[in-house]
Enzyme design. Structure first.
Site, PDB file in Angstrom:
ATOM      1  N   LYS A   1     -11.002  -7.710  -5.468  1.00 55.70           N
ATOM      2  CA  LYS A   1      -9.918  -7.939  -4.523  1.00 55.70           C
ATOM      3  C   LYS A   1      -9.283  -9.324  -4.640  1.00 55.70           C
ATOM      4  O   LYS A   1      -9.961 -10.310  -4.856  1.00 55.70           O
ATOM      5  CB  LYS A   1     -10.412  -7.770  -3.079  1.00 55.70           C
ATOM      6  CG  LYS A   1     -10.843  -6.365  -2.708  1.00 55.70           C
ATOM      7  CD  LYS A   1      -9.703  -5.345  -2.701  1.00 55.70           C
ATOM      8  CE  LYS A   1      -8.790  -5.464  -1.497  1.00 55.70           C
ATOM      9  NZ  LYS A   1      -9.456  -5.125  -0.248  1.00 55.70           N
TER      10      LYS A   1
ATOM     11  N   HIS B   1      14.513   2.640   4.146  1.00 58.91           N
ATOM     12  CA  HIS B   1      13.407   3.523   4.567  1.00 58.91           C
ATOM     13  C   HIS B   1      12.177   3.348   3.677  1.00 58.91           C
ATOM     14  O   HIS B   1      11.387   4.262   3.529  1.00 58.91           O
ATOM     15  CB  HIS B   1      13.843   5.000   4.568  1.00 58.91           C
ATOM     16  CG  HIS B   1      15.162   5.250   5.227  1.00 58.91           C
ATOM     17  ND1 HIS B   1      15.297   5.558   6.559  1.00 58.91           N
ATOM     18  CD2 HIS B   1      16.429   5.182   4.731  1.00 58.91           C
ATOM     19  CE1 HIS B   1      16.578   5.699   6.856  1.00 58.91           C
ATOM     20  NE2 HIS B   1      17.282   5.463   5.770  1.00 58.91           N
TER      21      HIS B   1
END
Ligand code: ARG
Length: 478
Positions: free
Chosen positions: A302, A175
């Protein structure tokens, strides 16, 4: 190079003085409407089949002479002419013409220009229907071989990184919540298994499809004394296909390639997604070098994992290609229908994209560096050794597993309240829940001991991983 220029408007009416197709226009008085040409012409994409088309024609010409259906001299002329055309196309010196519709007629027409009338004998006992089925099978067969080689290389990359990281601890997730500690090597080897099944699917399909449709002719076979075993052998097929109607009308081999690729794309997309997660600042598990990172035009900090995102994203078009061809084929009456010309573009697109995805994935697997400290620290967060504690209660205190689960849940709640990891709790704190707990319990609460203890078959223990990597290496090399 395709010779037609794109026209601004497309007329629905036939051009008055143009000629019909010289290859089939005997009973036709004028050329097709521009719109018919536009929807019908396939040379723009089926020119990719030129090598297969020529190979099929050479095998056919050899067989026609051997069976004395055409003369040895004509056969030799045809073969030499086809070989010269192949050379020219390879060298980019061939002009493909849209007026000649498809690859088959482009090559046959060029052959006529070069060798004259003997060219007209090549199409004896053959039709474009068995010709295209043959070409396409040859193409898909080599696509299976190329895919297998690329997957084998990807497996080699994964196995090498798994060996190197047999004892590198990371959180295992369910999960996307931290579940139990595992090793990075174990995680990577899970993908080796998936790609192994992809290879096995490809091998099954390749074996199944390696039969020759050539000689089925238009749909019913031929009255000429052809030797289909000979052409099958020439082209590396195991045997000729049994039924002429089936031979010209099924494309299940292309569907096999598309479905094998779609399933493989699912596997690739999962690893790609994990790489996207792992390389984020939040996870910080791996870092790609400049070779596999892209910058942002506005945010200087980035380092984007574009290649991984594209591997994840390209799965979409590959599923689409499978659905497209399934839908085209569904409900078609036997035998050949022109709908089937729609088989090529989805297949070509999937071949191109599955190859670049597998290769880019191998590149990324070889490229990333793992932040082992950060991975191990993450494995220790989220009470990942709670199951180890429960197992200890079962083993040492003989509690039934369900009771051990409750006891552990209570201990986790205390740790949570105190802001401590499980191994940071005192023995006294644990004993408030179960007074029989002894200090030996601390040994199972470390992530290292947790992974070391998971020695069951297929488990994550570093000794298992090292052995599994060696076995995978041996198997993948076959
Ligand atoms: N371009 C065609 C295709 O790809 C070749 C076969 C054409 N056959 C025909 N009977 N019109 O399917």
């Amino acid at each position: 190079m395709v010779t037609t220029k794109t026209k601004k408007t497309v007329s629905a009416n036939p051009p008055a003085l143009a000629c019909s197709n010289p290859m089939w226009g005997g009973q036709f008085k004028h050329a097709p409407a521009d719109l018919l040409a536009k929807i019908n012409v396939s040379i723009g994409f089926d020119k990719q089949l030129y090598a297969q088309d020529i190979a099929g024609s050479i095998a056919h010409a050899k067989m026609l002479a051997k069976q004395k259906i055409i003369s040895e001299a004509d056969s030799k002329k045809i073969i030499a002419g086809l070989q010269a055309i192949l050379k020219d196309i390879d060298a980019g010196k061939f002009e493909f013409k849209t007026a000649l519709e498809d690859i088959h007629m482009n090559i046959e027409s060029a052959l006529k220009e070069r060798i004259g009338d003997a060219a007209g004998r090549l199409h004896t006992a053959r039709s474009r229907n068995d010709q295209v089925a043959t070409d396409f099978r040859l193409y898909v067969r080599s696509a299976f071989d190329a895919l297998d080689a690329a997957l084998k290389d990807l497996q080699a990359a994964l196995i090498a990184r798994a060996e190197e990281n047999a004892a590198t601890i990371m959180p295992g997730f369910t999960h996307l919540q931290v579940a139990q500690p595992v090793t990075l090597g174990h995680h990577l080897l899970a993908y080796v298994e998936m790609f192994d099944r992809d290879r096995s699917r490809a091998a099954d399909a390749r074996k199944r499809m390696n039969e020759s449709p050539l000689g089925a002719a238009a749909l019913a076979g031929t009255s000429f004394p052809i030797d289909r075993h000979f052409t099958a052998k020439e082209l590396g097929f195991d045997i000729p296909m049994n039924n002429s109607l089936d031979a010209v009308s099924d494309r299940d081999f292309a569907l096999d390639f598309l479905s094998t690729s779609a399933i493989c794309a699912v596997h690739l997309s999962r690893l790609a997604e994990e790489m996207v997660n792992w390389s984020s600042a939040q996870f910080g598990f791996i870092r790609f070098s400049d070779s596999y990172s892209t910058g942002s035009s506005i945010m200087p900090q980035k380092r984007n994992p574009d290649a991984a995102e594209l591997v994840r994203g390209k799965s979409g078009r590959m599923f689409g290609n499978l659905i497209a061809l399934l839908t085209t084929m569904k409900g078609l009456p036997l035998a050949y229908n022109k709908d089937m010309q729609e088989d090529k573009e989805p297949l070509f697109d999937t071949v191109e994209n599955i190859m670049v995805c597998v290769q880019a994935m191998a590149g990324m697997v070889r490229d990333f560096t793992a932040d082992k400290k950060r991975m191990e620290a993450a494995a220790g967060s989220g009470y990942a050794t709670a199951t180890d504690l429960a197992d200890w209660l079962v083993r040492e205190l003989k509690l039934p597993f369900r009771d051990a689960h409750h006891v552990t849940a209570k201990i986790v709640a205390i740790a949570d309240k105190k802001g401590k990891k499980l191994e940071e709790l005192t023995l006294a704190e644990m004993q408030t829940v179960e007074k029989k707990i002894r200090k030996e319990v601390f040994a199972v609460l470390s992530v290292q001991n947790s992974v070391k203890s998971r020695t069951s078959l297929g488990g994550t223990a570093p000794v298992n991983v090292a052995k599994a990597a060696a076995a995978a290496k041996k198997k993948a090399a076959k």
